[in-house]
Design a protein around this motif. Structure first.
Motif, PDB file in Angstrom:
ATOM      1  N   TYR A  93      -3.140   9.182   4.181  1.00 50.42           N
ATOM      2  CA  TYR A  93      -4.582   9.147   3.216  1.00 50.42           C
ATOM      3  C   TYR A  93      -4.757   7.496   3.008  1.00 50.42           C
ATOM      4  O   TYR A  93      -5.725   7.240   2.512  1.00 50.42           O
ATOM      5  N   VAL A  94      -3.498   6.757   3.172  1.00 52.45           N
ATOM      6  CA  VAL A  94      -3.555   5.478   2.485  1.00 52.45           C
ATOM      7  C   VAL A  94      -3.372   4.488   3.811  1.00 52.45           C
ATOM      8  O   VAL A  94      -4.252   3.679   3.875  1.00 52.45           O
ATOM      9  N   PRO A 102      -6.397   5.574   7.421  1.00 48.09           N
ATOM     10  CA  PRO A 102      -7.695   5.181   7.192  1.00 48.09           C
ATOM     11  C   PRO A 102      -7.964   3.685   7.365  1.00 48.09           C
ATOM     12  O   PRO A 102      -8.857   3.218   8.008  1.00 48.09           O
ATOM     13  N   GLN A 103      -6.888   2.679   6.564  1.00 46.66           N
ATOM     14  CA  GLN A 103      -7.119   1.472   6.833  1.00 46.66           C
ATOM     15  C   GLN A 103      -6.792   0.931   8.089  1.00 46.66           C
ATOM     16  O   GLN A 103      -7.264   0.004   8.749  1.00 46.66           O
ATOM     17  N   GLU A 132     -16.540  -8.231  18.642  1.00 50.33           N
ATOM     18  CA  GLU A 132     -15.459  -9.219  19.324  1.00 50.33           C
ATOM     19  C   GLU A 132     -15.856 -10.687  18.472  1.00 50.33           C
ATOM     20  O   GLU A 132     -14.926 -11.381  18.046  1.00 50.33           O
ATOM     21  N   GLN A 173       0.795  -1.117  -0.085  1.00 43.57           N
ATOM     22  CA  GLN A 173       0.108  -0.076   0.071  1.00 43.57           C
ATOM     23  C   GLN A 173       0.905   1.325   0.064  1.00 43.57           C
ATOM     24  O   GLN A 173       0.713   2.041  -0.698  1.00 43.57           O
ATOM     25  N   SER A 192     -13.036  -0.592  22.408  1.00 47.08           N
ATOM     26  CA  SER A 192     -12.950  -1.112  23.639  1.00 47.08           C
ATOM     27  C   SER A 192     -12.278  -0.217  24.626  1.00 47.08           C
ATOM     28  O   SER A 192     -12.277  -0.152  25.858  1.00 47.08           O
ATOM     29  N   LEU A 217     -19.772  -4.049  21.313  1.00 43.77           N
ATOM     30  CA  LEU A 217     -18.511  -4.451  21.344  1.00 43.77           C
ATOM     31  C   LEU A 217     -18.342  -6.054  21.358  1.00 43.77           C
ATOM     32  O   LEU A 217     -17.643  -6.834  20.577  1.00 43.77           O
ATOM     33  N   ARG A 269      -9.761   1.292  10.748  1.00 44.98           N
ATOM     34  CA  ARG A 269     -10.729   0.471  10.386  1.00 44.98           C
ATOM     35  C   ARG A 269     -10.474  -1.006  10.641  1.00 44.98           C
ATOM     36  O   ARG A 269     -11.193  -1.550  11.359  1.00 44.98           O
TER      37      ARG A 269
END
Lengths: 246, 227, 220
Positions: C138-139, C142-143, C213, C121, C154, C209, C146
Motif C-alpha cells: 500500500y505504501v 505505488p510510489q 525522458e 515511509q 520504455s 516516452l 510512479r
C-alpha cells in the motif's frame, strides 16, 4: 508510580561496534508527558524507536500497556496500533490524500470498513484543525500542516501512548507553533506522551518530567524547573547552557 | 538416476560433438564480435552526429531527425532486418545478411543513442551556454569543451544499457543466414542431431556478454553520483 | 518502386493475413507483458528483503538474462528442450522466454523504484501497525511504480517489439504472417505493411516516452 504504561528496562542497542544505548531504564505513568533532551547522538531517537520496536533492542525489556513488545509471540503489528509515532520528516504517504494517510491503517490493520474509517479519519483531522484539508495530498500542504496530518494518522488509531521524534525540527520557525498547539491539546485530553525535542519552552510549561540523555545513558531526570534551573550534573548544565544561547 | 544423468550429459554436453563443432562455433564468435563492433561504432557515431546536428536548431532538419529517430525506435529490429534483407533485392540491391544485420542494428542504435545524447545535451543548463559564450567561446567550442563533457556523464549509464541490449541483437542475424554464433550453433545442431552445439553457442554468448553486463553495472554505480 | 513496395493489389490480398498477425501480436503482448511484470515483481520483492544470501544470486540471475540474447533463449527452449523429451511448442516457449528475459529487466526497474522510496515511509507504515507486506503493497509499491513509470513504459515498448521473435518459432504474429504473405506473393509489400502497422501502433508510445525522458533529464 503504580503500574507504568511504558516500562523499559536495561535497554542496550549496538549498531555494529557502536554502543548507542547503554542500559536505559524508562518508566512512564499514564497521562504523563515525558520530555527527552540531549545532544545529537545521545541515543534519544534510538530509545524512542526501541519502544515500538522499529529498532530491535540488543537486550533489555519493553512492556507497553501490559504487552511485552519484545516477545516473539506478540503480534507486533497489533501492538503498534496502541503506540502512535510522529517523525521528524513527517513521512506522509505522498501518493495518498490527507484522509487516505489517516485511514490506511484503520482499514488494513484495524479492519474498519471504508465508511467508518473515513468517519474516524475525518474526526482525527478535525482534532488537528485540518478537517478542510482531507482531500489534499501532502505536496499541497505546508510543513506544519503535514506534521499535523501525521499526528492525526497516529491518533486516529486511538493509541495509549504517543511517541514524538523531533516533531518540529524540520519545520520553518513560523510553523512550529501550530504543531505545538496540537500537542498541547493532546496533552490536555490526557494522552501519555514521550517527546524527543529541542523545544525547551514547550518542555518548561508542558512537561511533567524532563529526561536528559548523553552518550547512550540517562544522566538525570526530574521536573522541568529542577532540570532547567538546578541541574545536578555538569554535562546537563553545559547542554542546557548551549541550548539557551540560541 | 545415474543412467539418466549420463544420458543427459551425453545429449546436451556430448564431448565428441562439441569437439567436432568447436571450430564452427569459434568462427561464429569472430563474426559476432565483428558485427557487434561495427554496430556499436557506427551506430553511436551516427547517433552523436544526429544529436549535434539537432543542436544547431534548424527546424526542418530537426523534424527530419526526430522522424528518423522515432521510426527506428518504433520498429522491432527483426522487422528492420527482414525488410532490408528481403526488401532491397527487389530494387536490385542485394545486401548480404551480415550487411543487413549491421545496417539495421546500427540504425536502431543510432536512433536510441541520438535520443540519449540529445537528452544529455538539453539537460546541461542554459546558464552554462551563456557563461561560456560570454567569455568569447564559439558555439563549437562551447559544445565541445563545456556542454558535451557534462552531457556525457549523464548519458553513459543509459547508453551502455541500450548498447548491450542492441548488440545482443546480433543473434537476430541468424534469421537472414549470418554465420554468427547462433547461426553456426543451429546448423551444427541440425547436422549432428544433437543439442550440444547449441549449448556451446549459449555458453559463448554468456562468456562474451556477461563481463560486459557486469562492467556496465560497475559503470552505472560509478557515474551514479550525478543523480 | 511503388509497384514493388506498396503494390495495391498485394496489399489488398495480404490484408487479412497481416491483420490476423496484428491480432496475435496484440494478444501475445497482453500475455507476455503481465508475465514479465510478475517475474519482475517476484525478483524485486526478493531483492527488497535485503538478505545478503539472496543478493548475489539475484544479481547474477538478472545479469545473466541481461547478457543472454532473448532469441538464443527462445531457440534453446524451442529446439533444445525436445532433446530432453520436452516439446513445449512455439507459443509456450515464447511465454517462458519472456517471463525469464523481460522479468529480469522489469525486476531491475522495480528494484530501483523500491530503492527510491525513502526508508521513513516504511517506518511510518510499520509504526501504525501495517505488516511488512502491507507496507510494501500500500505504501512502497505505488510510489515505486510512479517513480519509475517512464522506465516501465520504455521496457514495455521493447517487450512488445520483441514479440516479433515469435516469428522464428512459428508463432503466427505480425512479422510471421507478413513473411508468409511475402513468400506467397514474391513481393516485399506485406513486410512493408507490417512495418507500417508496427510504426502506427508504437509511435504514440515513443512520442510519449521521449517527452517523459526529456522531462526527467531536465528535472535532474
Amino acid at each position: 508510580m503504580n503500574r507504568p504504561i511504558v516500562d523499559a528496562r536495561g535497554l542496550h542497542k549496538h549498531f555494529g561496534a557502536l554502543h548507542v544505548l547503554k542500559g536505559v531504564d524508562l518508566r512512564v505513568a499514564e497521562r504523563e508527558l515525558v520530555f527527552v533532551i540531549g545532544p545529537s547522538g545521545s541515543g534519544k531517537s534510538t530509545l524512542l524507536r526501541c519502544l515500538n520496536r522499529l529498532e530491535e533492542p540488543s537486550s533489555g525489556s519493553v512492556v507497553v500497556d501490559g504487552i511485552d513488545m519484545l516477545d516473539p509471540r506478540t503480534d507486533i503489528n497489533h501492538a503498534r496500533q496502541r503506540i502512535g509515532m510522529v517523525f521528524q520528516s513527517f513521512n506522509l504517504y505522498p501518493h495518498m490524500t490527507a484522509l487516505g494517510n489517516v485511514t490506511l491503517a484503520l482499514r488494513k490493520v484495524a479492519g474498519k470498513s471504508r465508511a467508518s474509517a473515513d468517519a474516524l479519519g475525518k474526526a482525527a483531522l478535525e482534532r488537528v484543525g485540518l478537517a478542510d484539508r482531507a482531500g489534499h495530498t501532502p505536496g499541497q500542504l505546508s510543513g506544519g500542516q503535514q506534521q499535523r496530518v501525521a499526528i492525526a494518522r497516529s491518533i486516529a488509531l486511538e493509541p495509549r501512548v504517543m511517541l514524538f521524534d523531533e516533531p518540529t525540527s524540520a519545520l520553518d520557525p513560523e510553523l512550529v507553533g501550530s504543531v505545538l498547539e496540537v500537542m498541547r491539546s493532546l496533552r490536555e485530553s490526557g494522552m501519555t506522551m514521550i517527546v524527543v525535542s529541542h523545544e525547551m519552552g514547550f518542555a518548561r510549561n508542558a512537561a511533567d518530567r524532563v529526561v536528559f540523555m548523553d552518550e547512550g545513558s540517562i544522566v538525570e531526570q526530574g521536573p522541568p524547573a529542577a532540570i532547567f534551573e538546578h541541574p545536578a550534573h555538569e554535562r546537563t548544565r553545559s547542554f542546557i547552557g548551549q541550548i539557551q544561547q540560541h | 538416476m545415474r543412467g539418466n544423468l549420463d544420458r543427459f550429459v551425453d545429449t546436451f554436453f556430448n564431448a565428441t560433438v562439441m569437439l567436432k563443432y568447436l571450430p564452427d562455433i569459434l568462427s561464429g564468435v569472430v563474426v559476432t564480435i565483428e558485427l557487434a563492433l561495427f554496430i556499436v561504432v557506427t551506430g553511436i557515431a551516427a547517433g552523436l552526429a544526429l544529436a549535434l546536428l539537432r543542436s544547431l536548431g534548424i527546424r526542418p532538419l530537426n523534424w527530419l531527425i526526430i522522424g528518423i529517430v522515432d521510426l527506428f525506435r518504433s520498429l522491432p529490429p527483426l522487422v528492420v532486418i527482414v525488410l532490408i534483407y528481403f526488401g532491397l533485392p527487389s530494387v536490385d540491391l542485394s545486401p548480404s545478411g551480415f550487411v543487413s544485420t549491421w545496417l539495421s542494428l546500427a540504425l536502431v542504435l543510432m536512433a536510441f543513442s541520438e535520443e540519449i545524447f540529445w537528452a544529455g545535451i538539453t539537460s546541461v543548463a542554459k546558464g552554462q551556454w551563456e557563461a561560456a559564450r560570454s567569455t568569447g567561446l564559439s558555439f563549437g567550442q562551447t559544445l565541445m569543451n563545456v556542454v558535451l563533457p557534462q552531457a556525457f556523464r549523464l548519458t553513459i549509464p543509459p547508453l551502455t544499457n541500450r548498447t548491450i541490449a542492441i548488440t545482443k541483437g546480433t543473434a537476430l542475424g541468424t534469421v537472414v543466414a549470418v554465420t554468427e554464433i547462433l547461426g553456426q550453433a543451429s546448423s551444427a545442431m541440425s547436422n549432428s542431431y544433437n543439442p550440444s552445439p547449441l549449448m556451446m553457442g549459449a555458453a559463448a554468448y554468456v562468456v562474451l556478454f556477461f563481463p560486459v553486463v557486469v562492467a556496465a553495472r560497475w559503470v552505472e554505480t560509478k557515474f551514479a553520483w550525478k543523480r | 518502386m511503388i509497384q514493388t513496395f506498396f503494390n495495391p493489389e498485394i496489399i489488398a490480398a495480404s490484408w487479412p493475413i497481416v491483420m490476423a498477425g496484428l491480432r496475435n501480436t496484440v494478444l501475445l503482448s497482453l500475455l507476455v507483458v503481465p508475465l514479465g511484470l510478475i517475474g519482475g515483481l517476484i525478483l524485486a520483492l526478493l531483492a527488497s528483503v535485503k538478505n545478503p544470501a539472496l543478493r548475489w544470486p539475484l544479481m547474477a540471475w538478472v545479469d545473466f538474462f541481461r547478457a543472454f540474447p532473448p532469441l538464443v533463449l527462445l531457440i534453446l527452449l524451442f529446439a533444445g528442450l525436445p532433446f530432453a523429451g520436452l516439446e513445449l511448442g512455439g507459443f509456450v516457449c515464447v511465454a517462458v522466454a519472456f517471463f525469464l528475459n523481460t522479468g529480469a529487466y522489469y525486476g531491475e526497474i522495480l528494484r530501483a523504484g523500491i530503492d527510491s522510496v525513502p526508508a521513513g515511509q516504511v517506518e511510518a507504515a510499520r509504526s501504525t501497525g501495517l505488516s511488512r507486506l502491507q507496507a510494501m503493497a500500500y505504501v512502497v509499491l505505488p510510489q515505486a511504480v510512479r517513480n519509475v513509470l517512464p522506465d516501465l513504459l520504455s521496457n514495455t515498448l521493447e517487450v512488445v517489439k520483441l514479440t516479433s521473435l515469435g516469428s522464428v518459432v512459428a508463432v503466427p504474429e505480425l512479422l510471421y504472417q507478413a513473411r508468409q504473405a511475402q513468400s506467397i506473393t514474391y513481393n516485399p509489400t506485406p513486410i512493408v505493411v507490417a512495418a507500417i502497422v508496427y510504426f502506427l501502433m508504437l509511435w504514440p508510445v515513443v512520442r510519449l516516452l521521449s517527452r517523459l525522458e526529456n522531462r526527467a533529464f531536465a528535472g535532474r
